[in-house]
Motif scaffolding. Structure first.
Motif, mmCIF file in Angstrom:
data_model
loop_
_atom_site.group_PDB
_atom_site.id
_atom_site.type_symbol
_atom_site.label_atom_id
_atom_site.label_comp_id
_atom_site.label_asym_id
_atom_site.label_seq_id
_atom_site.Cartn_x
_atom_site.Cartn_y
_atom_site.Cartn_z
ATOM 1 N N LEU A 255 -32.034 -30.289 5.203
ATOM 2 C CA LEU A 255 -32.233 -29.811 6.577
ATOM 3 C C LEU A 255 -33.561 -30.272 7.166
ATOM 4 O O LEU A 255 -33.739 -30.263 8.386
ATOM 5 C CB LEU A 255 -32.179 -28.278 6.609
ATOM 6 C CG LEU A 255 -30.918 -27.615 6.055
ATOM 7 C CD1 LEU A 255 -31.088 -26.096 6.066
ATOM 8 C CD2 LEU A 255 -29.688 -28.018 6.855
ATOM 9 N N ILE A 256 -34.498 -30.666 6.343
ATOM 10 C CA ILE A 256 -35.868 -30.952 6.760
ATOM 11 C C ILE A 256 -35.926 -32.249 7.561
ATOM 12 O O ILE A 256 -35.213 -33.207 7.275
ATOM 13 C CB ILE A 256 -36.779 -31.032 5.532
ATOM 14 C CG1 ILE A 256 -36.848 -29.663 4.845
ATOM 15 C CG2 ILE A 256 -38.178 -31.509 5.901
ATOM 16 C CD1 ILE A 256 -37.589 -29.686 3.519
ATOM 17 N N PHE A 257 -36.824 -32.272 8.558
ATOM 18 C CA PHE A 257 -37.035 -33.498 9.321
ATOM 19 C C PHE A 257 -38.036 -34.392 8.612
ATOM 20 O O PHE A 257 -39.184 -34.013 8.360
ATOM 21 C CB PHE A 257 -37.542 -33.199 10.731
ATOM 22 C CG PHE A 257 -38.018 -34.428 11.464
ATOM 23 C CD1 PHE A 257 -37.120 -35.407 11.846
ATOM 24 C CD2 PHE A 257 -39.361 -34.606 11.750
ATOM 25 C CE1 PHE A 257 -37.556 -36.556 12.503
ATOM 26 C CE2 PHE A 257 -39.806 -35.740 12.414
ATOM 27 C CZ PHE A 257 -38.889 -36.716 12.787
ATOM 28 N N ASP A 258 -37.593 -35.589 8.267
ATOM 29 C CA ASP A 258 -38.431 -36.631 7.686
ATOM 30 C C ASP A 258 -38.123 -37.909 8.458
ATOM 31 O O ASP A 258 -36.999 -38.412 8.383
ATOM 32 C CB ASP A 258 -38.126 -36.795 6.200
ATOM 33 C CG ASP A 258 -39.053 -37.807 5.522
ATOM 34 O OD1 ASP A 258 -39.490 -38.765 6.192
ATOM 35 O OD2 ASP A 258 -39.338 -37.636 4.325
ATOM 36 N N PRO A 259 -39.085 -38.466 9.211
ATOM 37 C CA PRO A 259 -38.776 -39.629 10.053
ATOM 38 C C PRO A 259 -38.295 -40.838 9.264
ATOM 39 O O PRO A 259 -37.466 -41.609 9.741
ATOM 40 C CB PRO A 259 -40.098 -39.910 10.766
ATOM 41 C CG PRO A 259 -41.146 -39.205 9.982
ATOM 42 C CD PRO A 259 -40.481 -38.023 9.374
ATOM 43 N N VAL A 260 -38.784 -41.001 8.033
ATOM 44 C CA VAL A 260 -38.349 -42.144 7.221
ATOM 45 C C VAL A 260 -36.876 -42.001 6.866
ATOM 46 O O VAL A 260 -36.088 -42.966 6.947
ATOM 47 C CB VAL A 260 -39.213 -42.261 5.956
ATOM 48 C CG1 VAL A 260 -38.687 -43.372 5.059
ATOM 49 C CG2 VAL A 260 -40.664 -42.523 6.330
ATOM 50 N N ILE B 163 -29.273 -38.946 10.354
ATOM 51 C CA ILE B 163 -29.536 -38.568 11.747
ATOM 52 C C ILE B 163 -29.504 -37.054 11.944
ATOM 53 O O ILE B 163 -30.169 -36.520 12.836
ATOM 54 C CB ILE B 163 -28.500 -39.244 12.673
ATOM 55 C CG1 ILE B 163 -28.509 -40.767 12.470
ATOM 56 C CG2 ILE B 163 -28.787 -38.929 14.138
ATOM 57 C CD1 ILE B 163 -29.818 -41.423 12.800
ATOM 58 N N TRP B 164 -28.719 -36.344 11.133
ATOM 59 C CA TRP B 164 -28.582 -34.907 11.334
ATOM 60 C C TRP B 164 -29.911 -34.172 11.233
ATOM 61 O O TRP B 164 -30.074 -33.064 11.770
ATOM 62 C CB TRP B 164 -27.597 -34.338 10.321
ATOM 63 C CG TRP B 164 -28.069 -34.377 8.901
ATOM 64 C CD1 TRP B 164 -28.868 -33.462 8.271
ATOM 65 C CD2 TRP B 164 -27.808 -35.402 7.934
ATOM 66 N NE1 TRP B 164 -29.120 -33.850 6.964
ATOM 67 C CE2 TRP B 164 -28.468 -35.030 6.725
ATOM 68 C CE3 TRP B 164 -27.066 -36.576 7.955
ATOM 69 C CZ2 TRP B 164 -28.415 -35.806 5.570
ATOM 70 C CZ3 TRP B 164 -27.012 -37.351 6.808
ATOM 71 C CH2 TRP B 164 -27.673 -36.970 5.637
ATOM 72 N N ARG B 165 -30.890 -34.773 10.575
ATOM 73 C CA ARG B 165 -32.190 -34.116 10.402
ATOM 74 C C ARG B 165 -32.913 -33.919 11.736
ATOM 75 O O ARG B 165 -33.818 -33.077 11.824
ATOM 76 C CB ARG B 165 -33.074 -34.928 9.450
ATOM 77 C CG ARG B 165 -32.552 -34.993 8.016
ATOM 78 C CD ARG B 165 -33.434 -35.877 7.159
ATOM 79 N NE ARG B 165 -32.947 -35.983 5.791
ATOM 80 C CZ ARG B 165 -33.266 -35.141 4.802
ATOM 81 N NH1 ARG B 165 -34.094 -34.133 5.052
ATOM 82 N NH2 ARG B 165 -32.790 -35.310 3.588
ATOM 83 N N LEU B 166 -32.551 -34.686 12.754
ATOM 84 C CA LEU B 166 -33.154 -34.506 14.073
ATOM 85 C C LEU B 166 -32.834 -33.126 14.647
ATOM 86 O O LEU B 166 -33.587 -32.609 15.481
ATOM 87 C CB LEU B 166 -32.635 -35.579 15.039
ATOM 88 C CG LEU B 166 -33.007 -37.035 14.730
ATOM 89 C CD1 LEU B 166 -32.316 -37.963 15.715
ATOM 90 C CD2 LEU B 166 -34.519 -37.226 14.775
ATOM 91 N N LEU B 167 -31.742 -32.534 14.209
ATOM 92 C CA LEU B 167 -31.284 -31.276 14.787
ATOM 93 C C LEU B 167 -31.446 -30.075 13.855
ATOM 94 O O LEU B 167 -31.581 -28.950 14.325
ATOM 95 C CB LEU B 167 -29.811 -31.412 15.192
ATOM 96 C CG LEU B 167 -29.177 -30.269 15.984
ATOM 97 C CD1 LEU B 167 -29.894 -30.097 17.324
ATOM 98 C CD2 LEU B 167 -27.698 -30.543 16.210
ATOM 99 N N THR B 168 -31.461 -30.315 12.543
ATOM 100 C CA THR B 168 -31.380 -29.189 11.598
ATOM 101 C C THR B 168 -32.725 -28.638 11.157
ATOM 102 O O THR B 168 -32.766 -27.562 10.544
ATOM 103 C CB THR B 168 -30.597 -29.618 10.347
ATOM 104 O OG1 THR B 168 -31.262 -30.736 9.722
ATOM 105 C CG2 THR B 168 -29.179 -30.023 10.717
#
Length: 268
Positions: A53-58, A65-70
């Motif tokens: 769920l964590i946002f990691d830009p790499v 892509i789902w990390r942009l929202l979760t």
């Protein structure tokens, strides 16, 4: 003897939720807090699933892509995460009632996805960042929006809320700049600026006059109870909306807030 210490919790305040569970209206704010609390149990069950769920830009650049929202849904167990959810419950509900549930949901979606997407497009070496998790950034945005709409509302020790918001953002900027986390700093600044720009287009935060309003106005407060009979001035307003020209210097008065609404807002 035991009955002397019994007490009953107050009923949840009625809100304009998406649906109800028992007597609790599930608003966007409530849903995020509930999911955030559930994510703490997910962390205990599987840190691997929690990490998805964590946002990691790499990782976003690698196709996740789902990390942009979760990322706001991921709240690791900790006292600061709990305090963040508590403050988000109150501040978020204030802004949700101010904007309306649909506009509020749009606001949170925009400030969640757009800043993360921008940082994901940048060089991760130059724009270093830490993994973004939890409701902290959304709380920052909603608090700044609240301060922009009610700058002179008193907070701790009677200090105007705009001062608290300014100090809070300033300390955050200094910390991220000192750690050279330019990606996280940029994400924070974009989220806050974007939040103010969006609500300005809906006619709110009028005191932030340096942000242009392209023409939208505040929505009317929701009507409670049956519609009153139309007065001559109301019929004139209907004619203006239908295209007929009606002369007159009057303007429609703002509908008064009910005593119950005022008491509930003051109590909260």
């Amino acid at each position: 003897m035991a009955s002397r210490f019994q007490f009953a919790l107050p009923d949840p305040r009625p809100r304009d939720g998406w649906f109800r569970i028992g007597n609790l209206d599930i608003t966007t704010t409530a849903l995020l807090v509930i999911i955030g609390a559930a994510s703490m149990f997910l962390f205990a069950i599987s840190t691997t699933l929690f990490g998805q769920l964590i946002f990691d830009p790499v990782l976003v650049r690698n196709g996740e892509i789902w990390r942009l929202l979760t990322w706001p849904l991921a709240n690791a167990p900790g006292i600061w995460a709990v305090l963040t959810m508590v403050f988000f419950w109150f501040v978020g509900h204030i802004i949700e009632e101010l904007l309306g549930r649909r506009r509020y949901a749009v606001l949170l979606a925009v400030v969640t996805v757009v800043p993360a997407a921008v940082v994901s497009l940048l060089d991760p070496v130059t724009f270093r960042s830490i993994d973004e998790v939890g409701l902290g950034l959304l709380l920052t945005v909603t608090f700044v929006v609240f301060a922009a709409e009610n700058p002179h509302a008193p907070s701790w020790f009677g200090i105007p809320v705009w001062v608290i918001a300014t100090v809070f953002i300033g300390i955050n900027i200094l910390q991220l700049a000192g750690l050279r986390l330019w990606g996280t700093l940029l994400m924070t600044l974009i989220a806050v600026a974007l939040g103010l720009v969006v609500v300005r287009q809906w006619g709110f935060a009028e005191r932030v006059s340096f942000i242009p309003n392209l023409g939208s106005s505040k929505p009317s407060p929701p009507r409670r109870g049956p519609a009153p009979p139309r007065s001559p001035s109301r019929r004139s307003a209907d004619k203006r909306r239908s295209g007929q020209v009606v002369e007159g210097p009057w303007s429609a008065p703002a509908p008064p807030r009910s005593t119950a609404d005022v008491a509930a807002a003051q109590a909260e």
